[in-house]
Enzyme design. Structure first.
Site, PDB file in Angstrom:
ATOM      1  CG  ASP A 270       3.327  26.018  38.757  1.00 32.82           C
ATOM      2  OD1 ASP A 270       3.350  26.794  37.633  1.00 32.82           O
ATOM      3  OD2 ASP A 270       2.533  26.267  39.512  1.00 32.82           O
TER       4      ASP A 270
HETATM    5  C1  BGC Z   1       0.497  28.913  38.366  1.00 32.43           C
HETATM    6  C2  BGC Z   1       0.043  27.764  37.271  1.00 32.43           C
HETATM    7  C3  BGC Z   1       0.348  28.302  36.020  1.00 32.43           C
HETATM    8  C4  BGC Z   1       1.457  29.053  35.491  1.00 32.43           C
HETATM    9  C5  BGC Z   1       1.696  29.645  34.093  1.00 32.43           C
HETATM   10  C6  BGC Z   1       2.029  29.413  37.759  1.00 32.43           C
HETATM   11  O1  BGC Z   1       2.216  30.527  38.760  1.00 32.43           O
HETATM   12  O2  BGC Z   1       0.754  28.398  39.578  1.00 32.43           O
HETATM   13  O3  BGC Z   1      -1.032  27.440  37.625  1.00 32.43           O
HETATM   14  O4  BGC Z   1      -0.074  27.511  34.974  1.00 32.43           O
HETATM   15  O5  BGC Z   1       1.971  30.034  36.494  1.00 32.43           O
HETATM   16  O6  BGC Z   1       1.237  30.929  34.064  1.00 32.43           O
END
Ligand code: BGC
Length: 762
Positions: A270
């Protein structure tokens, strides 16, 4: 157009004799990469407008503006950059671009929880297919969805993106979604692997969970999605599991995901997840997004001091190259930037109908009959919520409010208060925004506007001129923040509105309907008997007002059922003993804030083990407001002829469902299994399979067949590190909900045991 730019670059940088991805073998391409190129390749290209460290959700200007990230291009070796963009309620990219008059709106489909509430895997697959078409036509390669963490606690701020408190519903729904999206030859990323069950200190929290609860509850859905749908990528979560960041856990990413489940795809972090890039490589977490200079340095240093081997790095590089190889970018797909938004608006409107849950319907209040004039109350009726906030939000072109939905269907709706409502909402929103000064201001879910309660005289007048009253109550939440305990209950003003409207309308013999435009569980027991009907509409996407109206008018009978329990009180959930309810963090959010020494902020003990959701309420025999699997219909169904066969490999259960009411409808049939007493403590019953009937005409029957592997009757025995099926007589219970079992059959099952690696412990 954009792709041609990338291709041209690739050609320009290409040296004679260099192996080219797609033409030469991956091994040759990797052999031609320098160590520096490899270390760069496993990290993303950074994120626009950040210093590479701040916790801002993904957004890059490269290739597809507003996408969350891109992989590194390596023109010398014919490797294009591929685009990773958020979901899950639709594709998340910027709707407009500098110096460009065109718009790039995407369809906002219903939230994940609504999709799970359909109990209809075919429908979810169709929604996924439409979302995937937008991914493909807008030039993205991988959709960062679906999200399938378990609803461990009602207040988790991202529950709206997730599916269920039950791993079978979560896993099957995710698998259907993945199959649908990937039909377009684009990828998905099932997330957040795993145990991401709270937003408070999400990047530092240590989840303490027994191996049994991990395997039976928190990993099961991922296992189902991996085995049934083969997602192109998996995204690890931010949190730690028993002391190790998930992205740095070789147990999780290699031993369980790859070795045990046979996963062959690519794993990414993530955004900014974890803290040790070399450990991530060693764990088999191939790609680090969005990528920082520090990660590059950590990898190079680890190679130099021998703590990371080049072979380990190569394995990650190869898995990313495999991903690039199958991407539309690699194939030179000439995307149009013109997905069929009109067709998708129809898909979202229609699919939302099946996930709405009719909670109350006294004296057949719904569908509306002989109604022309409708009185509409509640701020949210005027400003419907399409979906939650954060990376799961979608830049849609519009949201149909309840007011507009009713008007579109030809009702007379008193609009005289519309401007007043909209101004009130805008003023409160602006006042709230003015108080925010941190980096996350743009993502903070605006608190719901304070409710407007008309005077008794106004309500009386309204009751005389209208045929029915509809009140919408809204709740919104999103990434970074858990909901508060106050958000769980209706406010005093909401209750005053409900009581005032009901008193006035009931006084003249007219009915009141409550619509819940919410993304997560709220308290319902104290007020649900005041109005005549309650429709849980969830957050139904951009066509929400039209979809709700379709249900209210009976265009389709509701057939959604709850994928989670609605408890009587918040503290009834076992996980409430260990969840940061209203944690006193002193800041709006606690991301990246480490070691502030608070229980459930730094460390959350999943002391309830496997007793999540109905498994807990059933074990304790607790009364609930609405049980797991509950939902009413405009018609009724009779279950008969239950039967079950077990050939030692597969359980095949059948039941006949008959529509015994007066209108057409579908029924979500649930199969719960109760195991005989054995060595392990077992839930009273567990959902093992489910299916939705076709639309049954009055009097029509359908035999529903539910199958699953006999081995899935196993519980996880930590002492043996094995999945163990106890021998004996199992009860197969066919239910209209978890607490409305209509009939059952039993079968003998032989003992079996499957050993797995003894990992994931403390
Ligand atoms: C979130 C993810 C997301 C990623 C990219 C993160 O803050 O937890 O779910 O895919 O950002 O935007």
């Amino acid at each position: 157009m954009i792709y041609l730019g990338v291709a041209a670059l690739a050609l320009a940088g290409c040296k004679q004799g260099d192996p080219q991805l797609g033409k030469a073998s991956i091994d040759k391409v990797v052999a031609a990469m320098t160590l520096e190129e490899k270390a760069q390749f496993v990290i993303g290209t950074g994120m626009a407008g950040t210093d590479g460290q701040s916790a801002v959700i993904g957004s890059t200007k490269a290739i597809v503006p507003g996408a969350a990230g891109t992989t590194r291009a390596l023109p010398r070796l014919g490797i294009p950059a591929i685009v990773l963009a958020d979901g899950p309620a639709g594709l998340r990219i910027d709707p407009t671009r500098e110096g460009d008059d065109a718009t790039y709106y995407c369809t906002h489909f219903p939230i994940g929880t609504l999709l799970a509430s359909t109990w209809n895997q075919e429908l979810v697959e169709n929604v996924g297919q439409s979302i995937g078409e937008e991914v493909h036509e807008y030039g993205a390669d991988v959709l960062l969805a679906p999200a399938l963490n378990i609803h461990r606690h009602p207040l988790n701020g991202r529950n709206f993106e997730y599916y269920s408190e039950d791993p079978v519903v979560a896993g099957k729904t995710a698998a259907a979604y993945v199959r649908g999206v990937q039909k377009n030859d684009v990828g998905t990323s099932i997330k957040h692997f795993a145990y991401n069950n709270q937003e408070t200190n999400r990047t530092g929290n240590n989840a303490i969970i027994s191996p049994r609860a991990q395997r039976e509850i928190y990993l099961k859905g991922f296992e189902i999605a991996v085995k049934e749908a083969d997602p192109w990528t998996v995204m690890t979560s931010y949190n730690k599991i028993n002391g190790t960041y998930t992205s740095q856990s070789k147990d999780l990413v290699t031993t369980v995901l790859r070795d045990e489940w046979g996963y062959k795809g690519t794993v990414m972090t993530d955004w900014y997840g974890g803290d040790d890039a070399a450990a991530q490589m060693r764990a088999g977490n191939d790609m680090l997004q969005p990528g920082t200079d520090l990660q590059y340095e950590q990898i190079m240093a680890a190679i130099k001091d021998g703590s990371l081997s080049e072979a380990e790095l190569d394995a990650c590089v190869k898995r990313i190259l495999n991903l690039v190889l199958r991407s539309p970018k690699m194939k030179g797909y000439a995307y149009t930037n013109k997905p069929d938004l009109q067709a998708h608006a129809a898909v979202t409107r229609q699919s939302a109908l099946e996930g709405m849950v009719l909670l109350e319907n006294r004296a057949n209040t719904l569908p509306l009959k002989n109604v022309k004039n409708v009185a509409v109350f509640g701020c949210t009726s005027y400003a419907f919520i399409a979906g939650g906030t954060g990376s799961g939000n979608v830049n849609r072109a519009y949201t149909v409010s309840l007011l507009d939905g009713l008007k579109n269907a030809g009702f007379n709706v008193d609009e005289s208060k519309k401007d007043m409502y909209l101004k009130h909402i805008a003023d409160e929103e602006a006042a709230f925004k003015a108080t925010l000064h941190d980096a996350l201001a743009a993502f903070y879910p605006t608190p719901r506007p304070s409710e407007i309660v008309p005077s008794a005289a106004e309500l009386r007048a309204s009751a005389l001129t209208n045929d029915v009253a509809i009140i919408t109550f809204g709740r919104n939440s999103g990434e970074f923040f858990d909901r508060s305990s106050a958000d769980f209950s209706l406010t005093d003003k909401e209750i005053a509105l409900l009581k005032g409207v009901t008193a006035a309308f009931h006084a003249v013999g007219k009915k009141v309907v409550v619509v819940l435009n919410i993304g997560g569980v709220i308290e319902t027991a104290s007020w649900k008997n005041i109005p005549d009907a309650v429709l849980l509409a969830w957050q139904a996407g951009q066509e929400g007002g039209n979809s709700v109206t379709d249900i209210l008018t009976g265009k389709q009978s509701p057939s959604g059922k709850l994928p989670m329990t609605f408890p009587l009180g918040l503290m009834d959930a076992a996980s409430s003993a260990n969840f940061p309810i209203d944690a006193d963090t002193g800041v709006y959010f606690t991301n990246r804030r480490k070691d502030i020494g608070q229980k459930d902020v730094d460390q959350t003990d999943y002391a309830e083990g496997i007793y999540v959701g109905y498994r807990w309420f059933d074990k304790q025999n607790l009364a609930v407001s609405y049980p797991f699997g509950y939902g009413l219909s405009y018609t009724s169904f009779e279950y008969s002829e239950p039967a079950v066969e077990n050939d030692g490999k597969t359980i095949k259960a059948t039941v006949t469902v008959k529509n015994t009411g007066a209108v057409e409808g579908k029924e979500a049939v649930q199969l719960y299994v109760s195991a005989p007493a054995g060595t392990l403590d077992k839930p009273v019953q567990e959902l093992k399979a489910y299916a939705k009937t076709k639309a049954l005409k009055p009097g029509e029957s359908q035999q529903v067949t539910l199958t699953f592997a006999t081995a899935d009757l196993a519980s996880f025995d930590e002492a043996k590190s094995a999945w163990v099926v106890d021998a004996g007589t199992y009860a197969f219970r066919f239910g209209a909900s978890s607490r409305d079992i209509r009939c059952e059959a039993s079968a003998e099952v032989a003992a079996s045991e499957v050993k797995v690696n003894n990992v994931l412990g403390k």
